[in-house]
Design an enzyme around this catalytic site. Structure first.
Site, PDB file in Angstrom:
ATOM      1  N   ASP A 102       1.087  -1.082  -0.110  1.00 34.99           N
ATOM      2  CA  ASP A 102      -0.002  -0.386   0.056  1.00 34.99           C
ATOM      3  C   ASP A 102       0.736   1.099  -0.033  1.00 34.99           C
ATOM      4  O   ASP A 102       1.851   1.375   0.873  1.00 34.99           O
ATOM      5  CB  ASP A 102      -1.185   0.181   1.115  1.00 34.99           C
ATOM      6  N   GLU A 169      -0.572  -2.472   5.548  1.00 31.78           N
ATOM      7  CA  GLU A 169       1.023  -2.546   6.268  1.00 31.78           C
ATOM      8  C   GLU A 169       0.409  -1.192   6.877  1.00 31.78           C
ATOM      9  O   GLU A 169       0.285  -0.699   8.259  1.00 31.78           O
ATOM     10  CB  GLU A 169       1.917  -2.103   4.948  1.00 31.78           C
TER      11      GLU A 169
END
Length: 221
Positions: A102, A169
């Site tokens: 991400d 994350e």
């Protein structure tokens, strides 16, 4: 660029020691050289087209396709957008390579020719710029690259290689489902887990952690 699969430059070389010796180092270096161009192209694509946490649909699809081309068994949609891939190569330890996917709601101002110009809907429903400002594009592409090298060296090791591409994350939401799926696929769980981080002084730093401290390290450690 579609992933071409395992490199023929990464085949086993003759050596007295099945799992070691100078020829293994040379084979790894040859595999890295052979994979570098595609890993770099993958990294630059991911950097140019980042996605926010739990929105990593295109990122996950590209990573999954690359791993499938290398011969991995791929499970998609883990925890929403995560990817868990297995390369089974006989009896032996299970080693997990983890990379996150991400990006962050930050405007890129690097001036790179592959800089992000992406916008997406933020948590407040308003459009925000998106950038890989924390190195997750590098982490996930390098995990695939390591998978490519090891897939080409299957004559030199035994066990199972697991590559996990973790979503979200940055908001601490993707690790749990990925860990659960990894343990299910690996029966008793991975023997060793390997992850990387990025900082200005050291472009990539890796760390290895025993999933169970009483187990022996893999033969190439």
């Amino acid at each position: 660029m579609p992933w071409r699969g395992k490199s023929n430059e990464c085949k086993e070389q003759d050596d007295d020691d099945e799992f070691g010796g100078a020829s293994l180092k040379q084979a790894i270096e040859a595999g890295v050289d052979a994979a570098f161009g595609e890993v770099q192209a993958l990294y630059r694509h991911l950097h140019q087209y980042p996605e926010l946490p739990f929105q990593e649909h295109e990122t996950a699809a590209r990573l999954a396709a690359a791993l499938e081309a290398l011969g991995f068994e791929v499970t998609r949609g883990v925890g929403g957008t995560g990817v868990v891939a297995l390369l089974r190569n006989g009896e032996g330890p299970t080693v997990l390579l983890r990379g996150d996917m991400d990006a962050l709601p930050i405007e890129e101002q690097t001036g790179l020719d592959y800089a992000s110009r992406v916008t997406a809907m933020g948590v407040d429903g308003k459009p925000v710029p998106v950038m890989h400002a924390c190195g997750h594009d590098l982490h996930s592409s390098c995990a695939v690259g390591a998978g490519a090298v090891l897939a080409g060296l299957q004559a030199r090791w035994r066990g199972t290689l697991m590559v996990v591409c973790q979503p979200a994350e940055e908001i601490f939401g993707g690790a749990g489902p990925c860990s659960t799926t990894a343990f299910i696929h690996a029966s008793r769980g991975p023997t060793w887990c390997w992850a990387s981080t990025t900082c200005r002084r050291w472009p990539v730093r890796s760390g290895i952690s025993p999933a169970a401290p009483w187990r022996r390290p893999p033969p190439w450690a």
